[in-house]
Design a protein around this motif. Structure first.
Motif, PDB file in Angstrom:
ATOM      1  N   UNK A   1       0.862  -1.182   0.000  1.00 17.26           N
ATOM      2  CA  UNK A   1       0.000   0.000   0.000  1.00 17.26           C
ATOM      3  C   UNK A   1       0.904   1.240   0.000  1.00 17.26           C
ATOM      4  N   UNK A   2       0.743   2.114  -0.991  1.00 18.96           N
ATOM      5  CA  UNK A   2       1.625   3.285  -1.105  1.00 18.96           C
ATOM      6  C   UNK A   2       1.505   4.209   0.100  1.00 18.96           C
ATOM      7  N   UNK A   3       0.338   4.275   0.704  1.00 19.87           N
ATOM      8  CA  UNK A   3       0.173   5.097   1.911  1.00 19.87           C
ATOM      9  C   UNK A   3       0.979   4.504   3.056  1.00 19.87           C
ATOM     10  N   UNK A   4       0.947   3.170   3.183  1.00 22.90           N
ATOM     11  CA  UNK A   4       1.739   2.516   4.232  1.00 22.90           C
ATOM     12  C   UNK A   4       3.230   2.774   4.026  1.00 22.90           C
ATOM     13  N   UNK A   5       3.668   2.710   2.782  1.00 20.75           N
ATOM     14  CA  UNK A   5       5.090   2.929   2.502  1.00 20.75           C
ATOM     15  C   UNK A   5       5.495   4.363   2.829  1.00 20.75           C
ATOM     16  N   UNK A   6       4.680   5.323   2.426  1.00 18.63           N
ATOM     17  CA  UNK A   6       4.967   6.721   2.750  1.00 18.63           C
ATOM     18  C   UNK A   6       4.976   6.930   4.259  1.00 18.63           C
ATOM     19  N   UNK A   7       3.999   6.360   4.947  1.00 16.72           N
ATOM     20  CA  UNK A   7       3.917   6.515   6.402  1.00 16.72           C
ATOM     21  C   UNK A   7       5.113   5.878   7.105  1.00 16.72           C
ATOM     22  N   UNK A   8       5.521   4.700   6.637  1.00 17.32           N
ATOM     23  CA  UNK A   8       6.676   4.027   7.251  1.00 17.32           C
ATOM     24  C   UNK A   8       7.947   4.844   7.039  1.00 17.32           C
ATOM     25  N   UNK A   9       8.068   5.438   5.855  1.00 21.87           N
ATOM     26  CA  UNK A   9       9.225   6.287   5.550  1.00 21.87           C
ATOM     27  C   UNK A   9       9.248   7.509   6.473  1.00 21.87           C
ATOM     28  N   UNK A  10       8.107   8.145   6.651  1.00 23.80           N
ATOM     29  CA  UNK A  10       8.010   9.288   7.558  1.00 23.80           C
ATOM     30  C   UNK A  10       8.331   8.885   8.991  1.00 23.80           C
ATOM     31  N   UNK A  11       7.801   7.761   9.402  1.00 22.24           N
ATOM     32  CA  UNK A  11       8.024   7.236  10.755  1.00 22.24           C
ATOM     33  C   UNK A  11       9.519   7.053  11.016  1.00 22.24           C
ATOM     34  N   UNK A  12      10.194   6.375  10.091  1.00 19.45           N
ATOM     35  CA  UNK A  12      11.625   6.097  10.255  1.00 19.45           C
ATOM     36  C   UNK A  12      12.450   7.382  10.274  1.00 19.45           C
ATOM     37  N   UNK A  13      12.058   8.371   9.478  1.00 21.68           N
ATOM     38  CA  UNK A  13      12.794   9.639   9.445  1.00 21.68           C
ATOM     39  C   UNK A  13      12.683  10.370  10.779  1.00 21.68           C
ATOM     40  N   UNK A  14      11.539  10.330  11.396  1.00 25.76           N
ATOM     41  CA  UNK A  14      11.379  10.975  12.706  1.00 25.76           C
ATOM     42  C   UNK A  14      12.275  10.294  13.735  1.00 25.76           C
TER      43      UNK A  14
ATOM     44  N   UNK B   1      17.051  -2.795   6.559  1.00 27.45           N
ATOM     45  CA  UNK B   1      17.661  -2.690   7.888  1.00 27.45           C
ATOM     46  C   UNK B   1      17.268  -1.442   8.669  1.00 27.45           C
ATOM     47  N   UNK B   2      17.128  -0.301   8.018  1.00 32.17           N
ATOM     48  CA  UNK B   2      16.809   0.922   8.761  1.00 32.17           C
ATOM     49  C   UNK B   2      15.306   1.085   9.001  1.00 32.17           C
ATOM     50  N   UNK B   3      14.477   0.717   8.033  1.00 31.85           N
ATOM     51  CA  UNK B   3      13.034   0.770   8.254  1.00 31.85           C
ATOM     52  C   UNK B   3      12.644  -0.162   9.398  1.00 31.85           C
ATOM     53  N   UNK B   4      13.207  -1.368   9.408  1.00 33.38           N
ATOM     54  CA  UNK B   4      12.874  -2.309  10.466  1.00 33.38           C
ATOM     55  C   UNK B   4      13.447  -1.870  11.809  1.00 33.38           C
ATOM     56  N   UNK B   5      14.648  -1.301  11.794  1.00 36.63           N
ATOM     57  CA  UNK B   5      15.257  -0.865  13.054  1.00 36.63           C
ATOM     58  C   UNK B   5      14.487   0.296  13.676  1.00 36.63           C
ATOM     59  N   UNK B   6      13.884   1.143  12.842  1.00 37.12           N
ATOM     60  CA  UNK B   6      13.087   2.249  13.412  1.00 37.12           C
ATOM     61  C   UNK B   6      11.921   1.702  14.223  1.00 37.12           C
ATOM     62  N   UNK B   7      11.296   0.619  13.705  1.00 37.31           N
ATOM     63  CA  UNK B   7      10.197  -0.023  14.437  1.00 37.31           C
ATOM     64  C   UNK B   7      10.727  -0.702  15.697  1.00 37.31           C
TER      65      UNK B   7
ATOM     66  N   UNK C   1       1.214   1.681  10.139  1.00 39.57           N
ATOM     67  CA  UNK C   1       1.693   1.483   8.758  1.00 39.57           C
ATOM     68  C   UNK C   1       3.126   0.968   8.745  1.00 39.57           C
ATOM     69  N   UNK C   2       3.963   1.512   9.638  1.00 41.95           N
ATOM     70  CA  UNK C   2       5.354   1.067   9.708  1.00 41.95           C
ATOM     71  C   UNK C   2       5.423  -0.403  10.109  1.00 41.95           C
ATOM     72  N   UNK C   3       4.612  -0.796  11.112  1.00 40.33           N
ATOM     73  CA  UNK C   3       4.578  -2.195  11.545  1.00 40.33           C
ATOM     74  C   UNK C   3       4.160  -3.117  10.398  1.00 40.33           C
ATOM     75  N   UNK C   4       3.121  -2.690   9.693  1.00 40.59           N
ATOM     76  CA  UNK C   4       2.584  -3.502   8.592  1.00 40.59           C
ATOM     77  C   UNK C   4       3.610  -3.642   7.469  1.00 40.59           C
ATOM     78  N   UNK C   5       4.212  -2.528   7.067  1.00 47.80           N
ATOM     79  CA  UNK C   5       5.162  -2.567   5.948  1.00 47.80           C
ATOM     80  C   UNK C   5       6.368  -3.428   6.295  1.00 47.80           C
ATOM     81  N   UNK C   6       6.922  -3.222   7.496  1.00 50.08           N
ATOM     82  CA  UNK C   6       8.103  -3.981   7.896  1.00 50.08           C
ATOM     83  C   UNK C   6       7.780  -5.473   7.924  1.00 50.08           C
TER      84      UNK C   6
END
Length: 621
Positions: free
Chosen positions: A471-484, A570-576, A554-559
């Motif tokens: 889901x593109x929204x999930x991917x965008x949200x996970x990216x935002x989450x990890x950046x924070x 590695x970084x998307x999962x580590x943010x979670x 969204x981050x949990x779901x995408x990872x």
């Protein structure tokens, strides 16, 4: 200055008249004792000269309260010049008149009513220690020619020097010149390899018409106004130390060296103390923005003594980028090596931001999107997560070569130049969990094992992820989450280092100078400027807390999807993982502490005892 009979008084008076300045002949301030001693044909000793030189020093200081002056004095030894310059070193310009013995001897014999006999000339030549930092004039030329030469040399002095004409150094030279500064440029001379680099560079750029090019270090230093301000743009490490040792003999007390490279902050602290012992100021300045930033306006992070920074502030702030309020993206960071530390963490955050975009790219590739299609999606993302790195990623993905996307022909081995390593070491030494910086660094290390990865892919990498539904929204949200999370960890590391080193760093101001000109500039960084005015932690800001709570599912779901489909993130999962760990009130670390006590008697504290007492248990009984 110069030996007696060289024409100091004649040239000095002419120069004073030409420049409309008061003129003083040092000989007129000798004590009666000194005059009588020299008249009898006896040379003055250092004790005789001490009082005389001190008198002249006070005379100069009085004149400097109003304007300036021309003073003539033999000043044959370096220690005499040091006494004359005491307290006013950077206000003095030395002019050294020289000639051959016979010419000067004949001149002295023609002088009338002077107490200095020609028999003492040899002792003056024996005493003379030629100055290294002076305008030199041969008395074989006419007085008019000498005056013109002096005026020409005085006018040639530049305001700022830049040493090292690599990509960044050249761009900064043009930037300085475009901002109206007269500069001196230096690059080493290596026969057959690097010859006349500064001169050739000047000839290629009309902006550098007033710049002075050098490949002789002494001439370069002497071309700069005192106190000299010289910026090094050379490779970090031993090169910096070698250049410092090479340039030291030509510097004067109060001169300022700026290291604009990516130096290790611990080395900067050591160089600061070393040069302080020699009365030379040292500023460690992080410079971010790459070639384009250096040319059009970088983000600059200077540290050292506040006094020294004030001297270079007009130059650095003029060439820096500007934020949305028109303020320069350059600010005094703090003492010693704090500027290079902050730049190091800037680069650590940058490593993560780049890795996150690479992971987003991997996910899109798994869904069989072309680079153009990925770029189109990222273009839409800009309204929510705009940043410099996002924009260049879009450009990269759209670049084609021979009817194919260039990205498809770039070998997947990522390099690094050290700052990510240092940031990871620093976070370990300070005991701060900046886990994303470490993950991004190790992802680069893993990429370098290309041959091993190819073999491992044959054995383990046969999973087909082509059916993955993202889901593109999930991917965008996970990216935002990890950046924070990335920005939280980076600034937390800066905050803890500030406490440990007693630097008193201003997180809001650091975020502000990172809003323009640097690699990690973004809309998020602009938000953090205001966040840090109220708090030192991103995660206790109410607005960001709410945002993370919205983004987290969204981050949990995408990872989860990526792990199940064996896509490396590695970084998307580590943010979670980090937020899960950070928000666990009762963690499993109690078991680790029990294990440590079991095999090493490291002790532990108890939840049913709030006194802070430490316990040890004999676990075998």
């Amino acid at each position: 200055m110069g030996v007696s009979g060289v024409g100091k008084s004649t040239i000095g008076q002419l120069l004073a008249d030409e420049m409309n300045l008061p003129f003083f002949d040092g000989d007129n301030y000798h004590s009666k004792h000194n005059v009588e001693k020299m008249s009898s044909g006896e040379s003055l000793n250092d004790d005789d000269r001490h009082g005389w030189l001190s008198t002249l020093n006070q005379l100069i200081k009085e004149q400097l309260k109003n304007n300036s002056c021309i003073l003539v004095c033999s000043a044959l030894k370096n220690k005499y010049r040091e006494l004359l310059s005491d307290g006013i070193l950077n206000e003095i310009e030395w002019i050294y008149l020289f000639g051959d013995f016979d010419t000067i001897y004949n001149r002295i014999n023609k002088r009338k009513n002077h107490f200095m006999p020609s028999e003492l000339l040899k002792s003056q030549f024996d005493t003379l220690e030629k100055p290294t930092n002076a305008i030199t004039c041969n008395i074989d030329n006419s007085p008019k020619e000498i005056i013109e030469n002096i005026k020409k040399e005085l006018m040639k002095k530049s305001e700022f020097g830049l040493l090292g004409l690599g990509v960044m150094g050249k761009s900064l030279c043009i930037n300085l010149s475009n901002n109206g500064f007269k500069i001196s440029m230096y690059n080493r001379h290596v026969d057959g390899v690097e010859e006349h680099v500064a001169l050739k560079f000047k000839k290629k750029h009309t902006e550098l018409s007033s710049a002075l090019p050098f490949d002789n270090l002494e001439e370069f230093v002497n071309s700069i106004q005192k106190p000299r301000k010289i910026m090094f743009m050379v490779n970090a490490g031993k090169t910096i130390d070698a250049v410092i040792e090479n340039i030291l003999p030509y510097l004067s007390e109060g001169d300022i060296i700026i290291d604009g490279g990516n130096s290790n902050y611990n080395s900067t602290k050591e160089r600061f103390e070393y040069l302080k012992s020699k009365n030379i100021h040292f500023i460690g300045a992080g410079v971010s923005g790459g070639e384009e930033g250096a040319l059009k306006g970088p983000s600059i992070m200077p540290s050292g003594s506040r006094e020294a920074y004030k001297s270079v502030q007009p130059f650095l702030e003029s060439i820096a980028s500007h934020d949305r309020n028109g303020l320069p993206c350059c600010a005094y960071i703090g003492p010693e090596g704090s500027g290079h530390f902050v730049k190091m963490i800037h680069n650590g955050i940058e490593y993560v931001e780049m890795q996150l975009l690479a992971e987003v790219f991997s996910i899109f590739k798994a869904t069989r999107k072309t680079p153009d299609e990925i770029a189109e999606v990222l273009e839409i993302w800009k309204k929510d997560v705009d940043s410099y790195l996002l924009n260049i990623t879009i450009d990269i993905l759209r670049k084609k070569e021979n009817n194919d996307w260039l990205i498809n022909n770039i070998l997947d081995k990522a390099g690094n130049k050290g700052t990510g390593n240092w940031a990871t070491i620093a976070t370990a030494e300070l005991g701060i969990p900046s886990t994303l910086i470490a993950s991004s660094l190790f992802a680069r290390y893993t990429s370098s094992f290309k041959e091993d990865r190819i073999k491992a892919n044959i054995s383990f990498g046969n999973n087909d992820s082509s059916n993955i539904k993202i889901d593109l929204i999930d991917l965008l949200n996970a990216y935002q989450f990890a950046r924070i999370i990335n920005h939280y960890q980076g600034f937390k590391l800066i905050e803890e280092a500030s406490k440990f080193h007693k630097w008193n760093l201003n997180l809001s101001e650091i975020a502000r100078i990172w809003t323009s000109g640097c690699i990690i500039k973004s809309d998020l960084m602009a938000v953090l400027v205001e966040v840090f005015k109220k708090s030192k932690s991103i995660l206790i800001n109410e607005s960001i807390k709410q945002q993370l709570q919205v983004l987290r599912p969204s981050a949990n779901k995408l990872v989860s999807q990526c792990i199940l489909n064996e896509i490396a993130i590695p970084c998307l999962s580590e943010s979670v993982n980090f937020l899960n760990t950070y928000t666990t009130a009762d963690s499993s670390a109690n078991l680790i502490q029990a294990q440590r006590d079991y095999f090493g008697a490291h002790t532990y504290q108890r939840t049913d005892d709030d006194s802070g007492k430490f316990y040890h248990t004999n676990w075998k009984n």
